[in-house]
Design a protein around this motif. Structure first.
Motif, short mmCIF file in Angstrom:
data_model
loop_
_atom_site.label_atom_id
_atom_site.label_comp_id
_atom_site.label_asym_id
_atom_site.label_seq_id
_atom_site.Cartn_x
_atom_site.Cartn_y
_atom_site.Cartn_z
N ARG A 260 19.89 32.96 24.54
CA ARG A 260 19.40 32.07 25.59
C ARG A 260 18.55 30.99 24.94
O ARG A 260 17.61 31.29 24.20
CB ARG A 260 18.56 32.85 26.59
CG ARG A 260 19.35 33.91 27.35
CD ARG A 260 20.04 33.31 28.55
NE ARG A 260 20.87 34.29 29.23
CZ ARG A 260 21.42 34.09 30.42
NH1 ARG A 260 21.23 32.93 31.02
NH2 ARG A 260 22.18 35.00 30.98
N LEU A 261 18.89 29.77 25.21
CA LEU A 261 18.21 28.64 24.58
C LEU A 261 17.29 27.94 25.56
O LEU A 261 17.68 27.69 26.71
CB LEU A 261 19.26 27.64 24.06
CG LEU A 261 18.72 26.33 23.47
CD1 LEU A 261 17.96 26.61 22.18
CD2 LEU A 261 19.88 25.37 23.22
N SER A 262 16.07 27.66 25.12
CA SER A 262 15.14 26.84 25.90
C SER A 262 14.80 25.61 25.07
O SER A 262 14.24 25.73 23.97
CB SER A 262 13.86 27.63 26.22
OG SER A 262 14.14 28.75 27.04
N ALA A 263 15.16 24.44 25.59
CA ALA A 263 14.92 23.19 24.84
C ALA A 263 15.10 22.01 25.78
O ALA A 263 15.90 22.07 26.73
CB ALA A 263 15.86 23.07 23.65
N ARG A 266 15.09 22.49 29.53
CA ARG A 266 16.14 23.30 30.15
C ARG A 266 16.24 24.66 29.47
O ARG A 266 15.80 24.83 28.33
CB ARG A 266 17.50 22.59 30.06
CG ARG A 266 17.57 21.28 30.80
CD ARG A 266 18.99 20.72 30.75
NE ARG A 266 19.10 19.46 31.47
CZ ARG A 266 20.24 18.81 31.68
NH1 ARG A 266 21.37 19.32 31.22
NH2 ARG A 266 20.25 17.68 32.35
N TRP A 267 16.83 25.62 30.16
CA TRP A 267 17.14 26.90 29.56
C TRP A 267 18.56 27.26 29.94
O TRP A 267 19.09 26.80 30.93
CB TRP A 267 16.16 27.99 30.02
CG TRP A 267 16.20 28.29 31.48
CD1 TRP A 267 15.46 27.72 32.46
CD2 TRP A 267 17.06 29.23 32.14
NE1 TRP A 267 15.78 28.22 33.69
CE2 TRP A 267 16.77 29.16 33.52
CE3 TRP A 267 18.03 30.13 31.70
CZ2 TRP A 267 17.40 29.94 34.47
CZ3 TRP A 267 18.68 30.92 32.65
CH2 TRP A 267 18.36 30.82 34.01
N GLY A 268 19.19 28.07 29.11
CA GLY A 268 20.57 28.45 29.43
C GLY A 268 21.28 29.04 28.24
O GLY A 268 20.69 29.29 27.18
#
Length: 339
Positions: A260-263, A266-268
């Motif tokens: 899971r990427l937060s950058a 946004r997250w997703g």
């Protein structure tokens, strides 16, 4: 009889699924090798055979089955061609892994069932790969344990990025929802007795004449209900989810794994694009289990009865789809060979 040497496999059908199985058998699976490939397109079969040492290309399945180096058959051709190949294989008493559908309708599936019964032993495994998916296996074990009590309802979601232009309304049932039909029967240990198909307003992305999405309701022999959202043109990826609602809790599978990427505010994460990537590990386990069982002289996994039952539920589903009503599933009595 048990075999100590590598099985020689004839792969019938060299399209997307067949070619992927050839790759799997040659480079992933142990205890087997591809000795024959069959396709009506001779050039395509020859190209695939030339890339595998000791493999011969054929245009007729019966010719491949008669070859001395063929011990078992994997059928990955289009569904309408399955019956003839299955009957040929049963006539040779060869073990078979047949991709779903077993056959396109209940009548032809019943003919295959009758042919296998005449042998007096099982020879055919049907390729319902979700039974070999890690998450579905865990869900099955949990339901069988009784920890959550009886399963009262199942909720399924089956979403595709898009469908090929030749995909039809009937194929949404016969080629997509058929997976939920089998996995519902397997998870609950119950036959499906009736089907109702509902059609909401279609998405603007569906081709003319296709009702997409659809909502399918299954009734089972002991009173459980299962619903399926089938959405062929969701537009963002391939998703399969299932949730069991039980007497003492609920359990859900299919949520996307990490990372899971937060950058950038946004997250997703990533959604798989198609079924081959989503169920790649399940296909590996399915084929390896089939090879191992065949070398032991056994047949395990979903069989001809499961393929026939799915075909009968599909017929009821297509009739409900066309006529907008609840349709009962008609099944013959289950033979002793499949109990």
């Amino acid at each position: 009889m048990p075999s100590q040497r590598a099985l020689g496999i004839a792969v019938i059908g060299t399209g997307k699924m067949g070619a992927d199985h050839v790759r799997r058998l040659q480079h992933v699976i142990s205890g087997a090798r591809v000795t024959a490939v069959v396709d009506i397109d001779e050039n395509r079969a020859k190209t695939l055979a030339d890339a595998s040492e000791g493999c011969t290309a054929y245009t007729e399945a019966a010719a491949a089955m008669a070859a001395q180096d063929v011990d078992a058959v994997l059928i990955a051709s289009p569904g309408p061609a399955h019956e003839a190949a299955l009957l040929d294989a049963l006539g040779c008493d060869l073990p078979v892994l047949c991709e779903k559908p077993l056959t396109p309708d209940a009548a032809s599936a019943l003919r295959v069932l009758e042919a296998e019964q005449k042998l007096g032993h099982r020879r055919v495994q049907v390729g319902f790969m979700r039974r070999y998916d890690t998450e579905y296996i865990k869900l099955k074990r949990l339901l069988d344990s009784g920890e959550l009590g009886r399963a009262l309802m199942l909720h399924h979601r089956h979403r595709n990025l898009s469908m090929p232009p030749w995909f039809t309304n009937e194929m949404l049932i016969n080629d997509s929802v058929v997976h939920e039909m089998d996995v519902t029967r397997w998870l609950l240990g119950q036959e499906i007795t009736a089907v109702t198909v509902h059609k909401p307003a279609p998405t603007s992305h569906a081709p003319t004449g296709m009702d997409d999405p659809q909502f399918v309701l299954f009734e089972t022999e002991f009173g459980a209900l299962a619903d399926v959202e089938i959405f062929g043109h969701c537009g963002y990826g391939y998703q399969v989810h299932a949730e069991a609602v039980c007497e003492r809790g609920t359990v859900r599978i299919g949520d996307e794994p990490g990372p899971r990427l937060s950058a950038d505010g946004r997250w997703g994460g990533r959604i798989t694009p198609d079924y081959i990537e989503r169920f790649d590990d399940a296909y590996d386990r399915e084929v390896q289990a089939w090879v191992d069982a065949t070398r032991r002289g056994e047949v395990t996994g979903p069989g001809v009865w499961d393929g026939y039952a799915a075909a009968a539920v599909c017929e009821a589903g297509v009739l409900s789809q066309r006529e907008g009503r609840r349709v009962q599933v008609e099944l013959t009595e289950r033979p002793a060979l499949y109990r």
